[in-house]
Design a protein around this motif. Sequence first.
Motif, PDB file in Angstrom:
ATOM      1  N   GLN A  55      -1.501 -17.064  -0.762  1.00 55.22           N
ATOM      2  CA  GLN A  55      -2.157 -15.967  -0.707  1.00 55.22           C
ATOM      3  C   GLN A  55      -1.897 -15.128  -2.159  1.00 55.22           C
ATOM      4  O   GLN A  55      -1.902 -14.105  -2.702  1.00 55.22           O
ATOM      5  N   ASN A  60      -2.912 -12.834  -4.556  1.00 57.92           N
ATOM      6  CA  ASN A  60      -4.244 -12.282  -4.010  1.00 57.92           C
ATOM      7  C   ASN A  60      -3.448 -11.109  -2.794  1.00 57.92           C
ATOM      8  O   ASN A  60      -3.421 -11.635  -1.579  1.00 57.92           O
ATOM      9  N   TYR A  61      -2.795 -10.244  -2.920  1.00 56.70           N
ATOM     10  CA  TYR A  61      -2.215  -9.355  -2.032  1.00 56.70           C
ATOM     11  C   TYR A  61      -3.216  -8.825  -1.061  1.00 56.70           C
ATOM     12  O   TYR A  61      -3.040  -8.220   0.393  1.00 56.70           O
ATOM     13  N   ASP A  62      -4.167  -8.011  -1.587  1.00 56.20           N
ATOM     14  CA  ASP A  62      -4.881  -7.928   0.580  1.00 56.20           C
ATOM     15  C   ASP A  62      -5.766  -8.466   0.363  1.00 56.20           C
ATOM     16  O   ASP A  62      -5.471  -8.819   1.769  1.00 56.20           O
ATOM     17  N   THR A  63      -5.810  -9.911   0.787  1.00 57.64           N
ATOM     18  CA  THR A  63      -5.906 -11.265   1.106  1.00 57.64           C
ATOM     19  C   THR A  63      -4.962 -11.016   2.144  1.00 57.64           C
ATOM     20  O   THR A  63      -4.722 -11.879   2.826  1.00 57.64           O
ATOM     21  N   GLU A  65      -1.974  -9.223   2.791  1.00 59.65           N
ATOM     22  CA  GLU A  65      -2.271  -9.100   3.582  1.00 59.65           C
ATOM     23  C   GLU A  65      -3.222  -8.776   4.429  1.00 59.65           C
ATOM     24  O   GLU A  65      -2.590  -8.654   6.504  1.00 59.65           O
ATOM     25  N   ARG A  66      -3.738  -9.182   5.209  1.00 61.43           N
ATOM     26  CA  ARG A  66      -4.886  -9.464   6.227  1.00 61.43           C
ATOM     27  C   ARG A  66      -4.713 -10.734   7.138  1.00 61.43           C
ATOM     28  O   ARG A  66      -4.027 -10.262   7.713  1.00 61.43           O
ATOM     29  N   THR A  91       3.623  -7.474   0.691  1.00 65.05           N
ATOM     30  CA  THR A  91       2.317  -7.854   0.210  1.00 65.05           C
ATOM     31  C   THR A  91       1.905  -5.815   0.303  1.00 65.05           C
ATOM     32  O   THR A  91       1.229  -5.424  -0.786  1.00 65.05           O
ATOM     33  N   GLN A  92       2.335  -5.295   0.972  1.00 64.55           N
ATOM     34  CA  GLN A  92       2.277  -3.670   1.192  1.00 64.55           C
ATOM     35  C   GLN A  92       3.318  -3.114   0.201  1.00 64.55           C
ATOM     36  O   GLN A  92       2.063  -2.286  -0.281  1.00 64.55           O
ATOM     37  N   LEU A  95       0.903  -3.506  -3.458  1.00 65.29           N
ATOM     38  CA  LEU A  95      -0.041  -2.952  -3.022  1.00 65.29           C
ATOM     39  C   LEU A  95      -0.055  -1.760  -3.495  1.00 65.29           C
ATOM     40  O   LEU A  95      -2.035  -1.102  -3.193  1.00 65.29           O
ATOM     41  N   LYS A  97       1.115   0.311  -1.111  1.00 66.09           N
ATOM     42  CA  LYS A  97       1.304   1.080  -0.291  1.00 66.09           C
ATOM     43  C   LYS A  97       2.713   1.436   0.381  1.00 66.09           C
ATOM     44  O   LYS A  97       2.696   0.598   1.643  1.00 66.09           O
TER      45      LYS A  97
END
Length: 284
Positions: A55, A60-63, A65-66, A91-92, A95, A97
């Motif tokens: 990912q 696909n950074y959102d996924t 991260e999860r 990843t954050q 994103l 963040k």
Amino acid sequence: MMLSTPSRLLAILFLLASLSACQTTKEFFGMDGTKKQPETETLELEPLYALGIKQLEDQNYDTAERTFVRLVARFPYGELSEKAQINLAYTQYKLAKPEEATSTISRFIKTYPTNPDIDYAYYLKALINFDRENRWLAKIARLDSSARDLGAAQQSFNDFNDVVRRFPTSKYAEESRQRMIYLRNRLAQHDLTVGMYYYERDAYVSAVGRAKYVLETYPQSDFDDDAVALLAASYKKLGQDGLSQDARQVLQSNYPEHPYLTGNWPSRRSRWNHLNPFAGEIEN
């Protein structure tokens, strides 16, 4: 109306068939009353880590991260868990963040100081602040420079210095040095701009203090010449001709092409126009 016995039997069989079909459909679409578990809850450690990396590589950074968050929660110990924490911070960072990314990587550094990738962890921490400083400067480029707070830039400079000091042979050391040079120039530029702000408002004592600060704090920056010129100009305005002449001689010896020496500084054609946010012609 009463149905005959054969008709009642047919109706019952039809109803049972319909119920069976509905149940099959629900099971097919996952609607059988049981909630299907996502991959992050069912995969074992290695395939779960591989999923997060895939990912991340696919941006696909959102996924991602999860995935890394669940991996660390389900498997809090071990080599892959530690790698997942570094990847989570990265990843954050991607994103945008910075607070979460800084918290994650700082916690990693504190918890795993002997990790083989600890040099990268320190470098990533510096990079997070570096990126935060650049985004912030872009947003406030036309604001009064005396009101700016370059705390992120200073922190990033200190963090890159940690990389160079702690891991001088690391593959991240040389890039850290280059970023430190860039940041030092940015900080010198900021203070020099503030000095010019004072100069243009006849606060010549404050302008002298800021010019000295630039020369003492950021020696050999790209803005040494303008700092010396600011000293010469401010001393002259204060009537301290001897000190003004001394600064002019330093400028003549080291920067003979500086426009101050021809009486053309500061001017709308000088480099101050690109440093001074009040001129309205800032170059990024």
